[in-house]
Design an enzyme around this catalytic site. Structure first.
Site, PDB file in Angstrom:
ATOM      1  CB  THR A   1      34.666 -12.797   4.772  1.00 35.60           C
ATOM      2  OG1 THR A   1      33.925 -13.350   5.868  1.00 35.60           O
ATOM      3  CG2 THR A   1      34.513 -11.288   4.789  1.00 35.60           C
ATOM      4  CB  SER A   2      29.456 -13.744   4.714  1.00 35.16           C
ATOM      5  OG  SER A   2      29.578 -15.132   4.813  1.00 35.16           O
TER       6      SER A   2
ATOM      7  CE  LYS B   1     -15.925  14.725   8.218  1.00 35.11           C
ATOM      8  NZ  LYS B   1     -15.506  13.678   9.178  1.00 35.11           N
ATOM      9  NE  ARG B   2     -15.184  18.201  -0.955  1.00 30.47           N
ATOM     10  CZ  ARG B   2     -15.196  17.761  -2.207  1.00 30.47           C
ATOM     11  NH1 ARG B   2     -16.134  16.904  -2.594  1.00 30.47           N
ATOM     12  NH2 ARG B   2     -14.294  18.155  -3.071  1.00 30.47           N
TER      13      ARG B   2
ATOM     14  CB  THR C   1       2.324  33.502  14.852  1.00 25.75           C
ATOM     15  OG1 THR C   1       1.615  34.606  15.424  1.00 25.75           O
ATOM     16  CG2 THR C   1       3.079  33.982  13.606  1.00 25.75           C
ATOM     17  CG  HIS C   2       1.660  31.513  19.086  1.00 21.68           C
ATOM     18  ND1 HIS C   2       2.479  30.772  19.898  1.00 21.68           N
ATOM     19  CD2 HIS C   2       2.342  32.653  18.799  1.00 21.68           C
ATOM     20  CE1 HIS C   2       3.605  31.429  20.125  1.00 21.68           C
ATOM     21  NE2 HIS C   2       3.560  32.568  19.458  1.00 21.68           N
TER      22      HIS C   2
ATOM     23  NE  ARG D   1      18.394 -10.928   6.826  1.00 19.51           N
ATOM     24  CZ  ARG D   1      18.672 -11.609   5.708  1.00 19.51           C
ATOM     25  NH1 ARG D   1      17.855 -11.503   4.675  1.00 19.51           N
ATOM     26  NH2 ARG D   1      19.746 -12.351   5.621  1.00 19.51           N
TER      27      ARG D   1
ATOM     28  CG  HIS E   1      25.937 -18.906   6.634  1.00 19.21           C
ATOM     29  ND1 HIS E   1      26.188 -18.166   5.494  1.00 19.21           N
ATOM     30  CD2 HIS E   1      26.790 -18.449   7.596  1.00 19.21           C
ATOM     31  CE1 HIS E   1      27.163 -17.301   5.741  1.00 19.21           C
ATOM     32  NE2 HIS E   1      27.540 -17.450   7.023  1.00 19.21           N
TER      33      HIS E   1
ATOM     34  CB  SER F   1      17.653  -9.351  12.477  1.00 21.46           C
ATOM     35  OG  SER F   1      18.105  -8.684  13.650  1.00 21.46           O
TER      36      SER F   1
ATOM     37  NE  ARG G   1      -3.888   1.944   2.537  1.00 24.11           N
ATOM     38  CZ  ARG G   1      -5.101   1.706   2.085  1.00 24.11           C
ATOM     39  NH1 ARG G   1      -5.385   0.520   1.564  1.00 24.11           N
ATOM     40  NH2 ARG G   1      -6.057   2.618   2.145  1.00 24.11           N
ATOM     41  CE1 TYR G   2      -0.319   4.076   3.139  1.00 23.85           C
ATOM     42  CE2 TYR G   2       0.364   2.502   4.810  1.00 23.85           C
ATOM     43  CZ  TYR G   2      -0.571   3.387   4.306  1.00 23.85           C
ATOM     44  OH  TYR G   2      -1.754   3.577   4.971  1.00 23.85           O
TER      45      TYR G   2
ATOM     46  CD  GLU H   1      -6.687  13.103   8.262  1.00 24.47           C
ATOM     47  OE1 GLU H   1      -7.352  13.728   9.101  1.00 24.47           O
ATOM     48  OE2 GLU H   1      -7.163  12.151   7.604  1.00 24.47           O
TER      49      GLU H   1
ATOM     50  CB  SER I   1     -18.438   3.999   6.832  1.00 29.37           C
ATOM     51  OG  SER I   1     -18.313   4.244   8.225  1.00 29.37           O
TER      52      SER I   1
ATOM     53  CD  GLN J   1      34.516 -10.452   8.683  1.00 24.97           C
ATOM     54  OE1 GLN J   1      35.545 -10.701   9.304  1.00 24.97           O
ATOM     55  NE2 GLN J   1      33.466 -11.264   8.686  1.00 24.97           N
TER      56      GLN J   1
END
Length: 428
Positions: A94-95, A269-270, A141-142, A311, A68, A308, A4-5, A276, A264, A213
């Site tokens: 190495t990995s 409503k608009r 302002t404010h 990812r 691995h 982790s 969705r995003y 948002e 709903s 490394q």
């Protein structure tokens, strides 16, 4: 990140299959360099080039046995390479020579996509700022009416904020475009530094100057800080558009399709749902940026605590940011601006927005500052309390409201317009 995003062009960079294709590219480049050094036969490199990128599903099968990912990838890749050639794959590496170099390449490409999208946002902001340079509105302002400004001035401020984000993002993209092929603990003990230079040069990457490394994680943190700051700039724009869409304000309005339904239960409503959404996504980006800072400190030459986390946070951050920026661009490009309501709102406080101009005139006539301020303030308080027009309240104080228009506040406004035009020239 959920679909969705996510825009497809960014999502494609972070699929498992794309990662493995990039790993194959790194392995082939490293073997080409080793061939030039006389350490790998030409026929072996040709066999590596001919082998297909292993499927993510096949690698997953191997991983059940090996636990691995890199070893599982190498096993799946070498399945389709003759045994005499397969033994030369990953020589001296190495990995994380593989993982981090490929990751640097992917993040640089993702950065390029995000930079291009951010430039489009800057262009739309600057163009709409020029379009509405003379669209007068009340500045707040404010949350309270202050003095007249223009909608173009407001958008110009956001355009320059996005421009600053571009500077930060470009620097972060360059910082992350780094790889290393230096072997265990980064000492080049079993691999010639030429291999690293060869691989990184052909991938458009710099070399980590003192590898441990792994590529240093402050680079990734810098990228996500820049992404989060860009997200906050978009949030600032979206928050303002939300406030200006309130029913009692309604100075701007998001474009909506004929299929739009805002509630709903309440058909009228608009809601400012796009704005948002952009605000909410900025919160995610700040969280990812904080987490990236936690990844900077690793044990000794390396540990795996960051993996982790990355990812999730690296693809999510870049996908969310890219979606947020492109959605903001679409929102601003199609935004309806109700200039008549903006102009009308200036007069809803019965002339109070001119108080500073009245004060300036009194000071210019030689009135002592404290007396002038208290007199104008008293007149203003009378208007607020009684609803009398500010001109009448001033008259009761023996003062008069000079013939003022909002344009009086904008007499030197073109100095900002000139700066905006310089910004627009960057994209012309």
């Amino acid at each position: 990140m959920i679909a969705r995003y996510t825009r497809p062009e960014m999502a494609d960079l972070f699929t498992d299959q794309h990662r493995y294709a990039t790993w194959v590219q790194v392995e082939i480049l490293a073997s080409e360099a080793q061939q030039q050094l006389g350490r790998v036969p030409r026929a072996a490199v040709e066999d590596m080039r001919a082998a297909p990128v292993p499927l993510a599903t096949r690698i997953a099968e191997f991983e059940k046995e090996r636990d691995h990912e890199v070893l599982s990838f190498l096993a799946a890749y070498c399945e389709n390479i003759p045994e005499d050639s397969a033994r030369w794959v990953h020589l001296g590496m190495t990995s994380y020579d593989l993982v981090d170099t490929a990751l640097g390449h992917t993040l640089a490409r993702a950065g390029d996509l995000l930079i291009a999208a951010t430039r489009q946002l800057r262009t739309v902001l600057a163009d709409r700022a020029a379009e509405h340079w003379d669209t007068v509105m009340v500045g707040r302002t404010h949350g309270v009416h202050a003095e007249p400004t223009t909608f173009g001035h407001k958008l110009a401020g956001y355009a320059f904020a996005v421009d600053r984000s571009l500077t930060r993002l470009t620097a972060a993209r360059d910082a992350i475009a780094v790889g290393t092929v230096s072997g265990s603990v980064g000492t080049y003990a079993l691999i010639d530094p030429f291999v690293e230079s060869y691989v990184c040069d052909r991938l458009g990457l710099a070399c980590e100057p003192a590898p441990s490394q792994v590529v240093a994680r402050d680079r990734h943190a810098q990228l996500l800080q820049a992404v989060a700051t860009l997200g906050a700039c978009v949030e600032q724009i979206a928050l303002e558009l939300r406030l200006l869409q309130r029913t009692e304000v309604r100075e701007v309005e998001e474009a909506r399709s004929t299929a739009y339904q805002g509630s709903s239960a309440m058909p009228h409503k608009r809601n400012p749902t796009t704005s948002e959404r952009l605000v909410g996504l900025a919160r995610l980006l700040r969280g990812y940026a904080d987490t990236a800072l936690e990844n900077v400190a690793l044990w000794h030459e390396r540990d795996l605590a960051h993996q982790s986390v990355e990812r999730v946070i690296l693809p999510d951050s870049l996908c969310v940011s890219h979606f947020q920026v492109t959605a903001a661009t679409q929102l601003l490009r199609s935004l309806t601006v109700h200039g008549d309501r903006m102009r009308a709102h200036i007069d809803t406080t019965d002339g109070l927005v001119h108080s500073s101009a009245v004060l300036a005139d009194l000071l210019g006539e030689g009135t002592e500052r404290e007396h002038a301020y208290r007199s104008v303030q008293a007149a203003a308080n009378h208007t607020i309390t009684t609803g009398d027009h500010f001109a009448d309240s001033l008259a009761a104080q023996g003062l008069r409201l000079p013939p003022l228009t909002p344009e009086r506040f904008l007499v030197n406004h073109d100095v900002i317009r000139n700066r905006l035009e310089s910004l627009r020239e960057l994209d012309s």
